[in-house]
Write an enzyme that holds these catalytic residues in place. Structure first.
Site, PDB file in Angstrom:
ATOM      1  CB  SER A 116      -0.841  -0.010   1.285  1.00 48.36           C
ATOM      2  OG  SER A 116      -1.512   1.208   1.474  1.00 48.36           O
ATOM      3  CE1 TYR A 166      -4.228  -2.012   5.332  1.00 47.46           C
ATOM      4  CE2 TYR A 166      -3.415   0.169   4.733  1.00 47.46           C
ATOM      5  CZ  TYR A 166      -3.934  -1.062   4.365  1.00 47.46           C
ATOM      6  OH  TYR A 166      -4.147  -1.344   3.039  1.00 47.46           O
TER       7      TYR A 166
HETATM    8  P1  NDP Z   1     -11.756  -5.446  -0.172  1.00 42.70           P
HETATM    9  O1  NDP Z   1     -12.263  -5.303   1.219  1.00 42.70           O
HETATM   10  O2  NDP Z   1     -12.678  -5.113  -1.285  1.00 42.70           O
HETATM   11  O3  NDP Z   1     -11.199  -6.912  -0.411  1.00 42.70           O
HETATM   12  C1  NDP Z   1     -10.464  -7.582   0.574  1.00 42.70           C
HETATM   13  C2  NDP Z   1     -10.390  -9.025   0.190  1.00 42.70           C
HETATM   14  O4  NDP Z   1      -9.618  -9.701   1.190  1.00 42.70           O
HETATM   15  C3  NDP Z   1     -11.747  -9.691   0.125  1.00 42.70           C
HETATM   16  O5  NDP Z   1     -11.798 -10.515  -1.011  1.00 42.70           O
HETATM   17  C4  NDP Z   1     -11.804 -10.520   1.382  1.00 42.70           C
HETATM   18  O6  NDP Z   1     -12.533 -11.709   1.147  1.00 42.70           O
HETATM   19  C5  NDP Z   1     -10.335 -10.848   1.580  1.00 42.70           C
HETATM   20  N1  NDP Z   1     -10.042 -11.220   2.953  1.00 42.70           N
HETATM   21  C6  NDP Z   1     -10.142 -10.489   4.070  1.00 42.70           C
HETATM   22  N2  NDP Z   1      -9.821 -11.245   5.155  1.00 42.70           N
HETATM   23  C7  NDP Z   1      -9.525 -12.485   4.679  1.00 42.70           C
HETATM   24  C8  NDP Z   1      -9.148 -13.700   5.273  1.00 42.70           C
HETATM   25  N3  NDP Z   1      -8.998 -13.818   6.594  1.00 42.70           N
HETATM   26  N4  NDP Z   1      -8.921 -14.758   4.464  1.00 42.70           N
HETATM   27  C9  NDP Z   1      -9.080 -14.669   3.141  1.00 42.70           C
HETATM   28  N5  NDP Z   1      -9.437 -13.542   2.510  1.00 42.70           N
HETATM   29  C10 NDP Z   1      -9.668 -12.461   3.285  1.00 42.70           C
HETATM   30  O7  NDP Z   1     -10.451  -4.536  -0.230  1.00 42.70           O
HETATM   31  P2  NDP Z   1      -9.322  -4.363  -1.359  1.00 42.70           P
HETATM   32  O8  NDP Z   1      -9.651  -5.118  -2.559  1.00 42.70           O
HETATM   33  O9  NDP Z   1      -9.080  -2.923  -1.467  1.00 42.70           O
HETATM   34  O10 NDP Z   1      -8.078  -5.009  -0.617  1.00 42.70           O
HETATM   35  C11 NDP Z   1      -7.179  -5.900  -1.242  1.00 42.70           C
HETATM   36  C12 NDP Z   1      -5.778  -5.569  -0.776  1.00 42.70           C
HETATM   37  O11 NDP Z   1      -5.398  -4.300  -1.277  1.00 42.70           O
HETATM   38  C13 NDP Z   1      -5.596  -5.512   0.734  1.00 42.70           C
HETATM   39  O12 NDP Z   1      -4.408  -6.159   1.085  1.00 42.70           O
HETATM   40  C14 NDP Z   1      -5.490  -4.024   0.999  1.00 42.70           C
HETATM   41  O13 NDP Z   1      -4.765  -3.738   2.173  1.00 42.70           O
HETATM   42  C15 NDP Z   1      -4.781  -3.568  -0.257  1.00 42.70           C
HETATM   43  N6  NDP Z   1      -4.875  -2.146  -0.552  1.00 42.70           N
HETATM   44  C16 NDP Z   1      -6.076  -1.591  -0.911  1.00 42.70           C
HETATM   45  C17 NDP Z   1      -6.158  -0.227  -1.146  1.00 42.70           C
HETATM   46  C18 NDP Z   1      -7.441   0.434  -1.481  1.00 42.70           C
HETATM   47  O14 NDP Z   1      -7.501   1.666  -1.459  1.00 42.70           O
HETATM   48  N7  NDP Z   1      -8.495  -0.283  -1.817  1.00 42.70           N
HETATM   49  C19 NDP Z   1      -4.989   0.624  -1.058  1.00 42.70           C
HETATM   50  C20 NDP Z   1      -3.771  -0.065  -0.726  1.00 42.70           C
HETATM   51  C21 NDP Z   1      -3.735  -1.405  -0.490  1.00 42.70           C
HETATM   52  P3  NDP Z   1     -13.505 -12.436   2.197  1.00 42.70           P
HETATM   53  O15 NDP Z   1     -14.073 -11.389   3.097  1.00 42.70           O
HETATM   54  O16 NDP Z   1     -14.519 -13.085   1.313  1.00 42.70           O
HETATM   55  O17 NDP Z   1     -12.637 -13.444   2.889  1.00 42.70           O
END
Ligand code: NDP
Length: 245
Positions: free
Chosen positions: A141, A154
């Site tokens: 990030s 975070y």
């Molecule tokens: P979302 O909340 O849309 O997606 C997060 C994903 O992570 C979901 O598919 C969720 O699936 C999964 N997840 C969460 N906990 C678990 C778990 N214990 N096991 C398996 N899967 C898990 O957010 P983003 O798509 O934005 O996030 C994706 C990545 O991008 C993260 O690492 C985030 O930190 C990073 N990021 C995002 C930014 C943004 O602005 N959006 C900026 C910088 C980094 P489910 O709940 O079905 O398990």
């Protein structure tokens, strides 16, 4: 121009929404063979159906459980005979000021954002070493580069992702394995839904007014994956053009 993505076997964690889902869509469009993991299996199944991936392409996975991450990666190898790419993307961001002592949320961020990535590495590495090829893409990030009030834990997890990825990069040279850290700025996904602190949520809302669509991330993945095999894109940092932080 061929992107070289066709038939690559790609595992994505956190593919049920946001960045992981967008990457799955673009990679499927370019002919990759996908195996998708997340906890919300209904969302994964709907995505797999839409992308015509077949029933073996989704595995209910909690990345905090090492065996489940191994099962996800092993499914790719069983189904396709190899794993070319793992995108360790699952993560959450329940940010708050430290003084609020949201210790359970600190634990969850450490478990998902750091240990989840490590379990992905642990599951994929033996296969990639045996193959003498592979590509590990870890999602950090802007918070992996900068720290702000309310975002200490975070940011710590995302700095950790960069540190472990850089160590990994140096160690896997003998095995012809590539490593990429992708560090997005504000992207419109469900990530901000995990914030429970109202003060941080308000600040976040302002930052995310400029959020860009999740296909920005998908294009970064495709860029890293589509380089010639002797080109290793190690870091990609991108933000909305309007984002200052
Ligand atoms: P979302 O909340 O849309 O997606 C997060 C994903 O992570 C979901 O598919 C969720 O699936 C999964 N997840 C969460 N906990 C678990 C778990 N214990 N096991 C398996 N899967 C898990 O957010 P983003 O798509 O934005 O996030 C994706 C990545 O991008 C993260 O690492 C985030 O930190 C990073 N990021 C995002 C930014 C943004 O602005 N959006 C900026 C910088 C980094 P489910 O709940 O079905 O398990």
């Amino acid at each position: 121009m061929t992107l070289g993505i066709e038939n690559k076997v790609v595992v994505i964690t956190g593919a049920s929404s946001g960045l992981g889902e967008a990457a799955a869509r673009l990679l499927a469009k370019n002919g990759a063979k996908l195996v998708l993991g997340a906890r919300r299996i209904d969302r994964l199944q709907a995505l797999a159906k839409e992308l015509s991936l077949g029933p073996d392409a989704v595995v209910q996975t909690d990345v905090t459980v090492r065996d489940q991450v191994k099962r996800l990666v092993d499914r790719a190898v069983q189904s396709h005979g190899r794993i070319d790419v793992i995108i360790n993307n699952a993560g959450l961001m329940p940010s708050s000021r430290l003084e609020r002592l949201h210790v359970d949320e600190w634990d969850r961020m450490i478990d998902v954002n750091i240990k989840g990535v490590l379990y992905g590495v642990a599951a994929a590495l033996p296969h990639m070493i045996a193959q003498k090829s592979g590509h590990i893409i870890n999602v950090s990030s802007v918070a992996g580069h900068k720290v702000g009030p309310g975002g200490a834990v975070y940011a710590a997890t995302k700095h950790a992702v960069r540190a472990l990825s850089e160590g990994l990069r140096q160690e896997v040279k003998p095995y012809n394995i590539r490593t990429t850290i992708i560090s997005p700025g504000a992207v419109a996904t469900e990530l901000t839904h995990t914030v429970t602190d109202p003060v941080v949520a308000e600040g976040m809302r302002k930052t995310y007014e400029n959020a860009i669509p999740a296909d920005s991330f998908a294009r970064a993945v495709v860029f890293a994956m589509s380089q010639p095999e002797n080109v290793d894109i190690n870091e990609i940092l991108f933000r909305p053009t309007a984002q200052v932080y």
